[in-house]
Scaffold this active site. Structure first.
Site, PDB file in Angstrom:
ATOM      1  N   ALA A 104     -12.898  -8.257   7.309  1.00  0.00           N
ATOM      2  CA  ALA A 104     -13.223  -8.951   6.054  1.00  0.00           C
ATOM      3  C   ALA A 104     -13.206  -7.940   4.912  1.00  0.00           C
ATOM      4  O   ALA A 104     -13.821  -6.881   5.015  1.00  0.00           O
ATOM      5  CB  ALA A 104     -14.591  -9.619   6.154  1.00  0.00           C
ATOM      6  N   SER A 105     -12.478  -8.261   3.836  1.00  0.00           N
ATOM      7  CA  SER A 105     -12.428  -7.322   2.722  1.00  0.00           C
ATOM      8  C   SER A 105     -13.414  -7.725   1.626  1.00  0.00           C
ATOM      9  O   SER A 105     -13.740  -6.925   0.763  1.00  0.00           O
ATOM     10  CB  SER A 105     -11.008  -7.201   2.172  1.00  0.00           C
ATOM     11  OG  SER A 105     -10.489  -8.482   1.916  1.00  0.00           O
ATOM     12  N   LYS A 119       0.847  -1.177   0.000  1.00  0.00           N
ATOM     13  CA  LYS A 119       0.000   0.000   0.000  1.00  0.00           C
ATOM     14  C   LYS A 119       0.879   1.222   0.000  1.00  0.00           C
ATOM     15  O   LYS A 119       1.762   1.355   0.845  1.00  0.00           O
ATOM     16  CB  LYS A 119      -0.879   0.012   1.251  1.00  0.00           C
ATOM     17  CG  LYS A 119      -1.965  -1.022   1.235  1.00  0.00           C
ATOM     18  CD  LYS A 119      -3.229  -0.462   1.883  1.00  0.00           C
ATOM     19  CE  LYS A 119      -4.408  -1.371   1.660  1.00  0.00           C
ATOM     20  NZ  LYS A 119      -4.245  -2.659   2.344  1.00  0.00           N
ATOM     21  N   CYS A 168      -4.898 -32.124  31.943  1.00  0.00           N
ATOM     22  CA  CYS A 168      -5.037 -31.106  30.896  1.00  0.00           C
ATOM     23  C   CYS A 168      -5.869 -29.957  31.451  1.00  0.00           C
ATOM     24  O   CYS A 168      -6.970 -30.166  31.979  1.00  0.00           O
ATOM     25  CB  CYS A 168      -5.712 -31.703  29.656  1.00  0.00           C
ATOM     26  SG  CYS A 168      -6.334 -30.449  28.508  1.00  0.00           S
ATOM     27  N   PHE A 207      -4.392   1.574  25.888  1.00  0.00           N
ATOM     28  CA  PHE A 207      -4.117   0.799  27.088  1.00  0.00           C
ATOM     29  C   PHE A 207      -3.816  -0.649  26.744  1.00  0.00           C
ATOM     30  O   PHE A 207      -2.838  -1.228  27.223  1.00  0.00           O
ATOM     31  CB  PHE A 207      -5.301   0.884  28.061  1.00  0.00           C
ATOM     32  CG  PHE A 207      -5.084   0.078  29.307  1.00  0.00           C
ATOM     33  CD1 PHE A 207      -4.104   0.444  30.217  1.00  0.00           C
ATOM     34  CD2 PHE A 207      -5.841  -1.055  29.566  1.00  0.00           C
ATOM     35  CE1 PHE A 207      -3.878  -0.307  31.371  1.00  0.00           C
ATOM     36  CE2 PHE A 207      -5.622  -1.808  30.709  1.00  0.00           C
ATOM     37  CZ  PHE A 207      -4.638  -1.429  31.610  1.00  0.00           C
ATOM     38  N   HIS A 238     -18.711 -12.005   0.532  1.00  0.00           N
ATOM     39  CA  HIS A 238     -19.099 -13.415   0.336  1.00  0.00           C
ATOM     40  C   HIS A 238     -18.433 -14.273   1.424  1.00  0.00           C
ATOM     41  O   HIS A 238     -17.218 -14.247   1.594  1.00  0.00           O
ATOM     42  CB  HIS A 238     -18.645 -13.863  -1.064  1.00  0.00           C
ATOM     43  CG  HIS A 238     -19.278 -15.130  -1.534  1.00  0.00           C
ATOM     44  ND1 HIS A 238     -19.936 -15.260  -2.735  1.00  0.00           N
ATOM     45  CD2 HIS A 238     -19.362 -16.357  -0.943  1.00  0.00           C
ATOM     46  CE1 HIS A 238     -20.382 -16.489  -2.880  1.00  0.00           C
ATOM     47  NE2 HIS A 238     -20.047 -17.174  -1.801  1.00  0.00           N
ATOM     48  N   GLN A 254     -10.291 -18.483   6.241  1.00  0.00           N
ATOM     49  CA  GLN A 254      -8.944 -18.461   5.690  1.00  0.00           C
ATOM     50  C   GLN A 254      -8.060 -19.453   6.426  1.00  0.00           C
ATOM     51  O   GLN A 254      -8.309 -19.793   7.585  1.00  0.00           O
ATOM     52  CB  GLN A 254      -8.337 -17.054   5.801  1.00  0.00           C
ATOM     53  CG  GLN A 254      -9.086 -16.010   4.994  1.00  0.00           C
ATOM     54  CD  GLN A 254      -8.433 -14.639   5.066  1.00  0.00           C
ATOM     55  OE1 GLN A 254      -7.323 -14.434   4.599  1.00  0.00           O
ATOM     56  NE2 GLN A 254      -9.123 -13.686   5.675  1.00  0.00           N
ATOM     57  N   HIS A 276     -16.517 -16.483   3.799  1.00  0.00           N
ATOM     58  CA  HIS A 276     -15.317 -17.302   3.594  1.00  0.00           C
ATOM     59  C   HIS A 276     -14.506 -17.374   4.876  1.00  0.00           C
ATOM     60  O   HIS A 276     -14.629 -16.520   5.753  1.00  0.00           O
ATOM     61  CB  HIS A 276     -14.456 -16.731   2.469  1.00  0.00           C
ATOM     62  CG  HIS A 276     -13.898 -15.363   2.763  1.00  0.00           C
ATOM     63  ND1 HIS A 276     -14.656 -14.208   2.684  1.00  0.00           N
ATOM     64  CD2 HIS A 276     -12.653 -14.963   3.161  1.00  0.00           C
ATOM     65  CE1 HIS A 276     -13.911 -13.166   3.015  1.00  0.00           C
ATOM     66  NE2 HIS A 276     -12.694 -13.580   3.318  1.00  0.00           N
TER      67      HIS A 276
END
Lengths: 332, 332
Positions: free
Chosen positions: B159-160, B22, B195, B307, B163, B167, B165
């Protein structure tokens, strides 16, 4: 009383800030917050804030009335409460303690329309003096181990009031990120017998590609591995671990560096929202050879999303050499 | 080639993602992103994405054409590049390496208008199977040490594209937050020989105050020390360290738990933006007694500000007992 709760796996503390409690329905309207005309930080409205703990004012004016050029007040909706002890206790496998601490607001100037970058050098200098004066006062309270000074500018950066202000939160523990930074710096010192921040200043001054601005006492750089585009740091050139132990001349030059850096960011990015944080040593840890206080400024340009939250990795689309070059050229 | 750079003080790696570079001026317009009508994830536009690496499709339909119910493709603007070696090197006091990794997009269904919460149980199940299939494939590549699966839903959550999705980013190193979580869990195991996540499931099932939903294999809870309001975790009730090593019935019940949890969040918070992250063990570290995979969902309701950036502390105005109670009541 706010509660500090510890994540049982990674050990991160969280403040459950009951004094600011939000009901679920509050979030539905949260996305379009109202902007009324009334400002509790403007002169004449002093009674709308808790009583001031510090003010720089004209001779002859009284506390909590007009006549001030800078005013520090407790936060009306504090994340932490000033009274009480920690009272650590368990809850099954979980751990909690009382949310004890100080949460103060530094109202930087009386003029509602002026941002920090719009102030004069002398006015910015009085802001950094107020930071110093409050730390010097708070470090007398033995319950506090760290004082974090930060500023949220603009709604996207988390500012809930428009009138320009900074904040100070004094904490009963040294926060996680501060410990990590100090730990890293100490490891480097143990290995090299040099302060890593002094080494950074030296390499950046020689290299020049990431230098944004420089005066006698401070250098502004784009750091080598910035989390965010246009992240910008201001470092004192001389080694010093505590923000509050500077010389008068240094606060003058810090004010100059801060003002010019903010104006360059404004010019380059069309007055972006931003956060800045004063990184300094824990209260009452003096003259550390391995730590070096500095200011980190992060314009709010990208969104932190799933990848960052899941990994602690940051994806930054702007190389710091590019942002430094751009900021360096800006005439302010 | 993207570059991985290491912060010299705290040791955090940053991806300088040159493929998405950019310029400074891009940020001036960034605050009001355009929404065109064209969607590269819709059926018929398959040639606008890189060729698919996995698809669930009708018999007789060909790769990279319509007829799919789910499709996985490499990210067109990847944060990391699939080819090359790490080539670690220094730059004075700094460290860098090549940005090697996989960055894939899971297109969850063909219908542009349907979010993950709007899908059927069977459709959500195919999404979790796609996560599993991709991990199983990527763990064959010896360069990769971790596969991070996450979802950004809504613009405020990063989210750009609209639709729906998820990743997947496969990394040549185990990321910082994952290491910290595993380290914490291992410390607990060393001390207790249990655990910690199994202990959390046990305590929450007994206590009930933070339980949102439960089926035979999964439990949805508001965690004890959530960073954010309405943060919600989905944990398998049986101990299991790797997401990809589940039984068929477990994926069915995970899909059910995920769908119901997202629908409850939608109902409570008016379809909020959110991120979720699958927390699982590093690739090829199998059957760890101390780690327990799970999903963390974080609605984007508050802003991360100075903060939090300065301390690693989070201020959360909503006690998890309140959010769990509210979500629990939601009929979906």
């Amino acid at each position: 009383m706010p509660e500090l709760r510890k994540d049982p796996v990674i050990g991160r503390w969280v403040i459950i800030a009951t004094e600011r409690a939000k009901r679920p329905t509050d979030f539905k309207i949260k996305r379009d917050p109202p902007h009324g005309g009334f400002c509790p930080f403007c002169p004449g409205n002093e009674e709308k804030t808790p009583p001031e703990v510090l003010a720089y004012r004209e001779n002859g004016t009284g506390a909590n009335g007009p006549g001030w050029s800078l005013r520090v007040v407790p936060n009306k909706f504090p994340a932490l409460m000033i009274e009480g002890g920690l009272q650590r206790e368990g809850e099954g496998i979980y751990d909690k303690m009382n949310g004890v601490g100080a949460h103060e607001v530094i109202i930087e100037n009386p003029d509602h329309a002026k941002t920090l970058a719009d102030l004069t050098d002398a006015q910015v200098e009085s802001v950094v003096w107020a930071y110093r004066d409050r730390i010097v006062d708070l470090r007398k309270d033995a319950r506090f181990r760290y004082a974090l000074i930060f500023k949220n500018h603009g709604e996207a950066a988390g500012a809930s009031l428009e009138h320009s202000h900074s904040q100070l939160i004094a904490l009963p523990i040294v926060p996680r990120y501060v410990s990590e930074e100090i730990f890293g710096a100490r490891e480097y010192f143990n290995f090299k017998e040099r302060c890593i921040f002094c080494d950074i200043v030296r390499q950046e001054r020689g290299d020049r590609r990431r230098v944004v601005y420089e005066n006698d006492d401070f250098i502004t750089v784009s750091p080598y591995a910035p989390k965010f585009p246009f992240e910008t740091w201001i470092l004192p050139k001389a080694h010093q671990s505590s923000f509050e132990d500077g010389q008068v001349r240094e606060y003058q030059n810090l004010a100059k560096a801060l003002r010019i850096t903010l104006r360059k960011l404004n010019a380059a990015l069309d007055r972006p929202p931003y956060n800045f944080i004063v990184h300094t040593s824990p209260l009452n840890e003096k003259n550390l050879p391995y730590y070096h206080w500095h200011v980190e400024i992060m314009p709010t340009l990208t969104k932190v999303a799933g990848f960052e939250w899941g990994s602690g990795f940051y994806i930054n689309p702007t190389p710091p050499e590019e942002s430094a070059d751009h900021l360096h050229r800006m005439e302010v």
